[in-house]
Design an enzyme around this catalytic site. Sequence first.
Site, mmCIF file in Angstrom:
data_model
loop_
_atom_site.group_PDB
_atom_site.id
_atom_site.type_symbol
_atom_site.label_atom_id
_atom_site.label_comp_id
_atom_site.label_asym_id
_atom_site.label_seq_id
_atom_site.Cartn_x
_atom_site.Cartn_y
_atom_site.Cartn_z
ATOM 1 N N ALA A 141 0.817 -1.210 0.000
ATOM 2 C CA ALA A 141 0.000 0.000 0.000
ATOM 3 C C ALA A 141 0.850 1.258 0.000
ATOM 4 O O ALA A 141 0.499 2.261 -0.636
ATOM 5 C CB ALA A 141 -0.924 -0.007 1.212
ATOM 6 N N GLU A 142 1.955 1.226 0.721
ATOM 7 C CA GLU A 142 2.771 2.423 0.877
ATOM 8 C C GLU A 142 3.607 2.737 -0.368
ATOM 9 O O GLU A 142 3.717 3.899 -0.768
ATOM 10 C CB GLU A 142 3.705 2.259 2.083
ATOM 11 C CG GLU A 142 3.001 2.267 3.431
ATOM 12 C CD GLU A 142 2.530 3.650 3.822
ATOM 13 O OE1 GLU A 142 2.885 4.635 3.162
ATOM 14 O OE2 GLU A 142 1.789 3.752 4.826
#
Length: 214
Positions: free
Chosen positions: A105-106
């Site tokens: 996600a990051e």
Amino acid sequence: MRAEPTRADIYKYVDAAGNVYFTDAPLQGNRYKLEWHRESQTVARAVVSRPLPKSRPPTISHAPLPATKLSASLASRRALYHTLVLANARRYGLSPSLLHAVIRAESAYDPSAVSRAGAQGLMQLMPGTAARYGVQNSFDPAENIRGGAAYLRDLLDMFDQDVKLALAGYNAGEGAVIKHGRQIPPYAETQDYVRKVLSFYAAERPNSFILSAR
């Protein structure tokens, strides 16, 4: 691999502007007022098998989020860092699947990623967070994953093993979660982030239920 020193306490400080700080060591100077400190679970031991911390029963969504699978290129990048993820997951008592979900996600496994806010590396550490966990080079995958895993472990301890709140704290800061009554802050970005990570977490664990972001 040799274990790092154990951090036994968590300290909460507030400065004159109302900013909240959580640390694993006392802060020096008159600008910080100690609110409380408490003993936390051990977060660093020799890299040997150990049981994961007990967590509260999760809230199960009646309409699970779709579990987005990895593309071939993303799976290839994921494989490059799998050993580091496993080592740090064991070191800090985390689920490897959760660490993978946060990294995906990051940064989508891009070790050179930089956000508009200045977060850096695989787990998108802000400079202050990197300094707090002794990360000297956020673009070094080993340092970055270690720092991000340590932060995630502390957030889970802080919020009684509640994955959703730990993820919200990772995105918006632990102070924002506390300010909003230990709930996910009403920020669209943070709420979307929690849902995204939970979706990726489910993709890593296809036979598991998906936690509700609500």
